[in-house]
Design a protein around this motif. Structure first.
Motif, PDB file in Angstrom:
ATOM      1  N   LEU A 276       8.784   5.622   2.894  1.00 44.42           N
ATOM      2  CA  LEU A 276       8.879   4.160   2.860  1.00 44.42           C
ATOM      3  C   LEU A 276       9.298   3.636   1.501  1.00 44.42           C
ATOM      4  O   LEU A 276       9.141   2.449   1.204  1.00 44.42           O
ATOM      5  CB  LEU A 276       7.538   3.544   3.288  1.00 44.42           C
ATOM      6  CG  LEU A 276       7.081   3.900   4.702  1.00 44.42           C
ATOM      7  CD1 LEU A 276       5.694   3.326   4.976  1.00 44.42           C
ATOM      8  CD2 LEU A 276       8.071   3.391   5.746  1.00 44.42           C
ATOM      9  N   ALA A 277       9.848   4.516   0.637  1.00 47.27           N
ATOM     10  CA  ALA A 277      10.304   4.078  -0.680  1.00 47.27           C
ATOM     11  C   ALA A 277      11.343   2.973  -0.505  1.00 47.27           C
ATOM     12  O   ALA A 277      12.100   2.981   0.473  1.00 47.27           O
ATOM     13  CB  ALA A 277      10.912   5.264  -1.427  1.00 47.27           C
ATOM     14  N   PRO A 278      11.418   1.995  -1.396  1.00 44.09           N
ATOM     15  CA  PRO A 278      10.679   1.918  -2.656  1.00 44.09           C
ATOM     16  C   PRO A 278       9.376   1.153  -2.539  1.00 44.09           C
ATOM     17  O   PRO A 278       8.836   0.710  -3.546  1.00 44.09           O
ATOM     18  CB  PRO A 278      11.651   1.156  -3.541  1.00 44.09           C
ATOM     19  CG  PRO A 278      12.275   0.173  -2.592  1.00 44.09           C
ATOM     20  CD  PRO A 278      12.361   0.879  -1.265  1.00 44.09           C
ATOM     21  N   ASN A 279       8.874   0.986  -1.315  1.00 47.36           N
ATOM     22  CA  ASN A 279       7.638   0.219  -1.164  1.00 47.36           C
ATOM     23  C   ASN A 279       6.412   1.092  -1.403  1.00 47.36           C
ATOM     24  O   ASN A 279       6.428   2.276  -1.058  1.00 47.36           O
ATOM     25  CB  ASN A 279       7.554  -0.374   0.246  1.00 47.36           C
ATOM     26  CG  ASN A 279       8.632  -1.419   0.474  1.00 47.36           C
ATOM     27  OD1 ASN A 279       8.711  -2.405  -0.242  1.00 47.36           O
ATOM     28  ND2 ASN A 279       9.506  -1.168   1.451  1.00 47.36           N
ATOM     29  N   ALA A 280       5.373   0.494  -1.905  1.00 48.59           N
ATOM     30  CA  ALA A 280       4.125   1.221  -2.128  1.00 48.59           C
ATOM     31  C   ALA A 280       3.239   1.127  -0.892  1.00 48.59           C
ATOM     32  O   ALA A 280       2.086   0.730  -0.966  1.00 48.59           O
ATOM     33  CB  ALA A 280       3.408   0.662  -3.355  1.00 48.59           C
ATOM     34  N   TYR A 281       3.847   1.479   0.232  1.00 50.46           N
ATOM     35  CA  TYR A 281       3.098   1.411   1.491  1.00 50.46           C
ATOM     36  C   TYR A 281       2.665   2.821   1.860  1.00 50.46           C
ATOM     37  O   TYR A 281       3.494   3.727   1.889  1.00 50.46           O
ATOM     38  CB  TYR A 281       3.985   0.906   2.627  1.00 50.46           C
ATOM     39  CG  TYR A 281       4.573  -0.469   2.488  1.00 50.46           C
ATOM     40  CD1 TYR A 281       4.117  -1.397   1.562  1.00 50.46           C
ATOM     41  CD2 TYR A 281       5.603  -0.857   3.352  1.00 50.46           C
ATOM     42  CE1 TYR A 281       4.682  -2.664   1.485  1.00 50.46           C
ATOM     43  CE2 TYR A 281       6.168  -2.115   3.286  1.00 50.46           C
ATOM     44  CZ  TYR A 281       5.708  -3.019   2.351  1.00 50.46           C
ATOM     45  OH  TYR A 281       6.269  -4.265   2.282  1.00 50.46           O
ATOM     46  N   ILE A 282       1.419   2.987   2.254  1.00 49.18           N
ATOM     47  CA  ILE A 282       1.040   4.309   2.769  1.00 49.18           C
ATOM     48  C   ILE A 282       1.488   4.437   4.225  1.00 49.18           C
ATOM     49  O   ILE A 282       1.698   5.531   4.725  1.00 49.18           O
ATOM     50  CB  ILE A 282      -0.469   4.590   2.577  1.00 49.18           C
ATOM     51  CG1 ILE A 282      -0.740   6.101   2.709  1.00 49.18           C
ATOM     52  CG2 ILE A 282      -1.304   3.801   3.561  1.00 49.18           C
ATOM     53  CD1 ILE A 282      -2.089   6.548   2.218  1.00 49.18           C
ATOM     54  N   SER A 283       1.667   3.290   4.883  1.00 57.62           N
ATOM     55  CA  SER A 283       2.200   3.275   6.252  1.00 57.62           C
ATOM     56  C   SER A 283       2.836   1.907   6.452  1.00 57.62           C
ATOM     57  O   SER A 283       2.710   1.027   5.598  1.00 57.62           O
ATOM     58  CB  SER A 283       1.075   3.513   7.267  1.00 57.62           C
ATOM     59  OG  SER A 283       0.445   2.301   7.621  1.00 57.62           O
ATOM     60  N   PRO A 284       3.503   1.688   7.582  1.00 58.58           N
ATOM     61  CA  PRO A 284       4.141   0.378   7.776  1.00 58.58           C
ATOM     62  C   PRO A 284       3.174  -0.794   7.809  1.00 58.58           C
ATOM     63  O   PRO A 284       3.576  -1.944   7.639  1.00 58.58           O
ATOM     64  CB  PRO A 284       4.838   0.544   9.132  1.00 58.58           C
ATOM     65  CG  PRO A 284       5.070   1.998   9.270  1.00 58.58           C
ATOM     66  CD  PRO A 284       3.879   2.643   8.632  1.00 58.58           C
TER      67      PRO A 284
END
Lengths: 365, 365, 365, 365
Positions: free
Chosen positions: B92-100
């Motif tokens: 999910l880069a570049p977001n700092a999401y572990i999941s959606p």
């Protein structure tokens, strides 16, 4: 019917003139199983609830000796099923109803006795004002009964009781028998003549699974109509009430009204009442505190658990001590005055009134 | 798009022939902010969930030193708000999401530091895998954070943290930030630059009011969207799991599956999930036990709380130790193997999936 | 990130000084799939929803000719599945999303064509702004599509379309594809390459069973997640709106606001929204009436059904005619002005926002 | 009590021996308003519901002439309130209860007469088996009463009736008076001595707002305890039943059982029953069809609307014609046989039984 006519009910105005034709008409009604509304309106539809049930107080100092006497004279076992003595509202004679919906009784089990297992549609609980040594076995799960505990037997669960000690024990039963009898909803089935498990654990299996605050077993994700928790222990009830009063001391909103802590026993799968027809609560007033005067639709039954105080029931003040019980029928005002810290167990038919949209409450200022 | 075409998705059959007219049409689409379905169907509507998020494991032995290093280099205070380091799903880069839907971070507070108060629509919790000494102040109520505790900060409640000790402390934050960011639902408001109450009680006021099993204060009869209980203490979680395994030993139905005890943290006013978007659970496997392989719609995040074992994520086995975290994105199968008694904290977006009717689960036999 | 910093978001205050140690820390974060909160807070948690989606208007006079042109150039059938052209929000490129949650498209079916059957988790509806002659077959039940009708295809119901006439037909599709794609919840399954029933009844079987006001078949007492009614007919919608304005003329409370009638399409088994993720409504303003300016969390899509008027979207006024569509992303204010009687079909993701407790609304006075 | 003892109830086994001590005990009980359970168990808790109410049939050919005769002899107006004649279950004398929960009456209004306005907690409906010309005014909204219509007056809504014609009219009233009287829940209030609106519209304002299938006004998004729809018109009921039988002819699942169409009247804001205590349904059997024999907890009242047929009530077959009424008390089996197409209106207390978890049903194979 004229003596029923008053300004506070639907008046029987305009009764028809008594003529031969009218008598013939009334005769025709009778023959065809008909009754006209205009001869009975005030009774049928009062301006506000006017229960035949009356406010009444039963003294524990009278109840307990009679229960003890019955222990010597009346057997317990299959057929009679229980050595239970119903608190019969004087206004509802000859029925042993404490109110139009509720049954309350003192039940007595002698040393080493067993009350056999059965089940019924009626919802039941027990509350222990004093004593210990009996286990109630609910669907095969033995549940210790100790002072201050509320024990549930929701509808259609097999249950029996056995006394594991050499001393007798008495407690209070509450059920929705009057409702079920008048509304024709009850089924009954016999179970074992004994209890199916004579073990005497401190905590039932269901408590071990469910009595953890805010935690739900993944094996119990299906909501249940009644609480899966068969016992609400005094240590928890007492702690909850104690904390409410301490929080009030600290200036925090926590109590029901000033000086008056209160908790409702709930079904952890829904947060709602423990059973579909019966609400159970516990109230504690500080020494010197008084509650407001309240009235509500439906009937409320109280037992003093500990302390000295008084109830004002429909304007009449009665001094109360541990074990004393009383009923406030529908729309009868009640209020409390505490001399010492004053603990009261309460049960009512409020779930019936709320689920059917008949609940109303009023508070005197 | 051809490389997206496979037998396991909606095929891009029958693409139109490339002609000047088609190019003109596509040009017209572009001018009018239109995109045809037939050029993108497989991506839009896969045969089953195929998350861009990937299964991933983060090692506590790497996380904690980096958090400690940030403690020396990065200030905490108004603006940056929190010294939190997000676990960023590599897919999910570049977001700092572990999941959606979910955010997970390690948060670090140095000795005597304060993280200032704010509130936001996003729902948050903290889970403490080790350490003590921090109080989180939720709507003015200081809540102790200790090992094994789950602490809630439901949406729109003011909260800050302060460290009352001379040692730093780290813990895990979980939020629904990715959901709120992508779905455009978030509001944010600053509060005090300090925390509003530096008291360090053992139990918060809300716990004193609410943490009694099956008991509800009469001052709290209104159901709440999120749990009124700000802390779920390790002593209760541990006791509940211990009892489930003991009941299993006695031959009673209590565990989730053989050798696998589990509880869900719930809102006592409803029996449902603690917050509208996040489910929290705790799992314990006996030494030697293995779970079935499961997959479900929505994403699940786990942290090992104690013990040695392994997770099999999409067929890949990874050895795990205390503090290790991993994510199973939607429809990725996962299973556990316990070498010692193996305790796992779990959170997921299951309330979103269930409330919107998208939940599906499958168990491998 | 500095350009993101503004007074209306969480400020990126106190960024740490750029040192070799910090660079090493950031390198460590990157190696371990970690991203610190303090470098991205304003984006993640804005002061209020700030959608990447932008307010946008699509003109029917442009949409329809492009759809017609695609009819000549693009086949419909298994694989491509549908000749549907998505309204792509300019702020969400390269995705064909009209908003972060919603998909809207114009679908076109040539004379005697069939769009084959399939099913998917995504919830879908169709709305017919003009034309007739197509039947959509939902779980084997043929449903006529006529001007002004709303047709439902709730998640996981098989559906195909066939055109029974010698003229083409176009209509609007609405789905929760963006939500399902980003949240990883979708399943898909092919059905018949044809439709399973080519009958062309005036009323579907489900309408014959369910479209009777306030009446529920005893064969349908189980509540359903989505409406069992596959069609909401224009004659009923029109009658309901007409009566609201007549009642307003008579001085009765009936309209949504003065001069503004509105209905919600509902699931008759629950009274709630037609599908778990999508709300459908119809609005009618009297000639000369104007609505208040409103904003709400979540996205709203409108299509003008009939009449002349304007929308003011985020302060920008756009003249509208029959068939024109526009989107108001989350928290963007919108208002209407009616020159003639002005009819608008509306759909939104409000059920998502309400079920997850994120809904907020504001009305400008 | 011995004659109550039978094998199908809780036996009064083990009655204590009659001794002076026992007599003293019983005397003590009486003095303290106590009644022991063991002297009354079989009555209180039967093996299955055994209503004092009996199955009974009332013939319209007898009811209507008596109602007409009362029209000449009995005034209507403030005080008597209504010229209503209650169907009194022979087993419940001297009460005018058709069952322990339900009241049913024939009400008669002469030419140009007005029954004054009042309101009460009791829920009420009217059903019109023949005639026309009366408007019932519910909270100020005039509602036409015509053949085949069901009209609601939920609890605490003001209502009066007026006859706009030169001919009398009779109809059936159904209320929860016996429940409310026995359970002490009723409040009553007088309103206008006239009706507040003598208009005679074809459709009430509430119907104009609500009687559109699946459509809900935005001015009515708050769920209501009872249906906001004051009338359920015969044309809709008839159409719904007709379609069910046609669908059955086409081989589709639509009817309740073969040859037996049925609808439930529902609250469009919830999909549930029209009022909290009363369920209303309409049943149609094809000529020659027979229903299965059913029994259920709670009481059911039927009126033949049209056609020839028979009811078998507790094994006793009675021939029925238009207008005939009968009651099946709790757990009494009933079945229908249709000679011609056979239409029956039905009402019951099923919402009470379901909401309080007492409902049980059984079908004979």
């Amino acid at each position: 019917m004229a003596d029923d006519l008053d300004h506070d009910s639907v008046a029987h105005g305009m009764q028809p003139e008594d003529t031969p034709e009218l008598r013939a008409l009334y005769q025709g009604f009778a023959e065809e199983s008909l009754i006209p509304l205009w001869t009975q309106l005030g009774d049928l539809m009062p301006m506000h609830p006017k229960s035949k049930a009356v406010p009444h107080v039963w003294k524990w100092s009278k109840l307990l000796p009679l229960a003890e006497a019955s222990g010597a004279l009346v057997p317990v076992g299959r057929g009679g099923e229980r050595r239970a003595i119903g608190l019969a509202n004087p206004g509802l004679a000859p029925n042993a109803y404490i109110s139009p919906t509720l049954w309350a009784a003192i039940q007595y089990l002698g040393p080493r006795e067993t009350a056999p297992e059965h089940r019924h549609s009626q919802n039941a609980f027990r509350f222990v004002v004093e004593g210990e040594g009996v286990w109630t076995v609910v669907n095969g799960d033995p549940v210790r009964m100790s002072r201050g505990d509320l024990l549930l037997t929701p509808g259609w669960m097999f249950h029996g009781h056995h006394n594991d000690r050499d001393a007798p024990m008495a407690w209070i039963d509450g059920l929705d028998i009057p409702f079920s009898q008048q509304m024709d909803v009850g089924f009954f089935e016999f179970g074992s003549d004994k209890v199916t498990d004579y073990a005497t654990p401190n905590y039932s299996r269901a408590e071990r699974l469910w009595a953890h605050p805010g935690l739900r077993p993944l094996s119990g994700l299906q909501d249940t109509v009644s609480s899966p928790l068969p016992a609400y222990r005094w240590e928890h009830t007492n702690a909850a009430l104690t904390e409410q009063l301490l929080l009030e001391d600290e200036g925090q909103p926590a109590t029901f009204e000033p000086g008056h802590a209160a908790i409702r026993f709930t079904n952890p799968t829904t947060g709602g009442d423990v059973m579909p027809t019966i609400r159970c609560q516990f109230h504690r007033l500080r020494a010197g505190a008084a509650s407001k005067e309240r009235r509500e639709v439906g009937s409320n039954v109280f037992q003093v658990f500990e302390g000295q105080g008084a109830v004002v029931l429909n304007g009449v003040r009665t001094q109360l001590e541990t074990g004393d019980m009383f009923v406030a029928p529908s729309w009868i005002p009640f209020a409390f005055e505490a001399e010492t810290q004053f603990d009261l167990f309460r049960f009512s038919d409020a779930p019936i009134m709320e689920r059917l949209n008949f609940m109303r409450q009023a508070v005197s200022e």
